[in-house]
Enzyme design. Structure first.
Site, short mmCIF file in Angstrom:
data_model
loop_
_atom_site.label_atom_id
_atom_site.label_comp_id
_atom_site.label_asym_id
_atom_site.label_seq_id
_atom_site.Cartn_x
_atom_site.Cartn_y
_atom_site.Cartn_z
N LYS A 194 -84.53 42.67 13.51
CA LYS A 194 -83.61 41.96 12.63
C LYS A 194 -83.56 42.63 11.25
O LYS A 194 -84.42 43.43 10.90
CB LYS A 194 -84.03 40.49 12.48
CG LYS A 194 -84.15 39.72 13.78
CD LYS A 194 -82.84 39.66 14.54
CE LYS A 194 -82.98 38.75 15.77
NZ LYS A 194 -81.76 38.74 16.60
N ASN A 195 -82.55 42.27 10.47
CA ASN A 195 -82.46 42.83 9.11
C ASN A 195 -83.72 42.55 8.32
O ASN A 195 -84.17 43.39 7.54
CB ASN A 195 -81.25 42.25 8.38
CG ASN A 195 -79.93 42.75 8.95
OD1 ASN A 195 -79.78 42.89 10.16
ND2 ASN A 195 -78.98 43.02 8.08
#
Length: 373
Positions: A194-195
């Protein structure tokens, strides 16, 4: 790196090793501190991260949990949603959105998505509201926020809960407001890719409702009372963010806005450089995307995949089989979702990373144009 290296070196879909390498020294120090105090679950790092993440999202509070799927399920449980209730979900989403609904005994009601953004269609949501509807799941897919204005209008009109599935949208904004602060509550994932990614599984719930957050915290900790750890007021479960993951996330959080800005620059270059037969999914101008994924529609997806593989360039499909067509959810499928189904046959995810260079983007575009491999 020489021009030859740029033109020949493999390009991963996501360069996770390089992302983590940039903060490896800080992570080593944090791990040393955790080994020193020995609180591998429930250490002070948990509270520090929860506070920092709540501030980042612009909300009253956050609760760290074991993963993003649990986060959504715990929101539903905290809101009292279960058997006999319906929850409206988009067909175009990762399977976890629907799993969470089914896990609490509620019924997922699939709706189609908008043609341009491939995000949940608020008009389709409005048409599926019944007396049994309890909530709508606004999935902020690919790093772009759903149309929160129209969804809030629908849920407000009918007295429904609006839950944000923000697993792919850390830092994204809708008309200036961060993901995680517009609905009743939001679920985030900190899966490594994920970011904002941990070094393992992790998740969080955010909300402006402190009472709801307190209930979710108790459910996630075996239903334990907030005043007496030996009394269990609720039927709970074990879903806790561990201390190491919290520390890693605290280290990475200050870098997130900068990394998201770089992702936007990468996506802008894709839009400028890609050939006409490879078209990026649209962004709503009211939304500031964080481009968790660089999703395009390819006229000849199989041909594009072959070209990428021959050039040593990573790719993905998010997602080739829509949720309403998955065998596990066949009993809930009531109608075709034409936009979702058409998109599933053409969407393709190109490399996207905060470490990606403009030269690499141009190489990807050149390969898809039919240029140098």
């Amino acid at each position: 790196m020489t021009t030859f290296d740029v033109e020949r070196s493999p390009i991963p879909l996501l360069d996770l090793a390089e992302i983590n390498r940039a903060v490896s020294a800080e992570i080593d120090l944090a791990w040393r501190d955790i080994r020193g105090h020995g609180r591998y679950v429930g250490g002070v790092e948990i509270e520090l991260f929860e506070s920092a993440f709540a501030d980042f999202c612009g909300v009253e509070g956050a609760v760290g949990v074991a993963n993003g799927t649990d986060a959504l399920e715990l929101v539903l449980l905290g809101l009292g949603i279960g058997p006999g209730d319906e929850v409206i979900v988009p067909g175009n989403t990762f399977i976890a959105t629907v799993e969470a609904v089914c896990a609490v005994g509620a019924v997922p009601i699939f709706v189609d998505v908008l043609e341009d953004t491939l995000l949940i269609d608020p008009d389709a949501v409005a048409s599926e509201v019944t007396p049994r509807t309890a909530a709508v799941m606004a999935v902020h897919l690919y790093g772009r926020m759903a149309d929160m204005d129209r969804l809030l209008a629908v849920t407000g009109r009918h007295g429904l809960a609006l839950i944000e599935d923000a697993a792919q949208a850390h830092g994204a904004r809708w008309t200036g407001r961060r993901a995680g602060g517009s609905g009743h509550a939001a679920g985030f994932s900190f899966y490594p890719g994920k970011n904002l990614g941990a070094l393992g599984d992790g998740g969080a719930v955010t909300s402006n409702d402190r009472e709801l957050l307190g209930r979710i915290r108790r459910i996630a900790d075996h239903g334990r009372s907030s005043t007496d750890r030996h009394r269990h007021d609720l039927r709970g479960r074990n879903s806790r963010l561990d201390t190491l993951q919290a520390a890693v996330l605290s280290i990475k959080l200050p870098h997130l806005d900068g990394q998201n800005s770089h992702r936007r620059a990468v996506m802008a270059e894709y839009r400028a450089a890609l050939p006409p037969h490879v078209v990026p999914v649209a962004d709503d101008p009211r939304s500031e995307s964080v481009h968790h994924l660089a999703v395009v529609r390819a006229r000849d997806r199989e041909g594009a995949i072959r070209a990428l593989e021959e050039a040593g360039i990573g790719w993905g499909i998010h997602y080739p089989v829509p949720c309403h067509l998955q065998p596990a959810f066949a009993e809930f499928t009531r109608a075709a979702l034409p936009v979702t189904e058409a998109a599933a046959g053409r969407i393709l995810s190109l490399p996207m990373s905060p470490t990606m260079t403009i030269a690499q983007v141009r190489r990807v575009a050149s390969v898809l144009t039919g240029g140098r491999r």
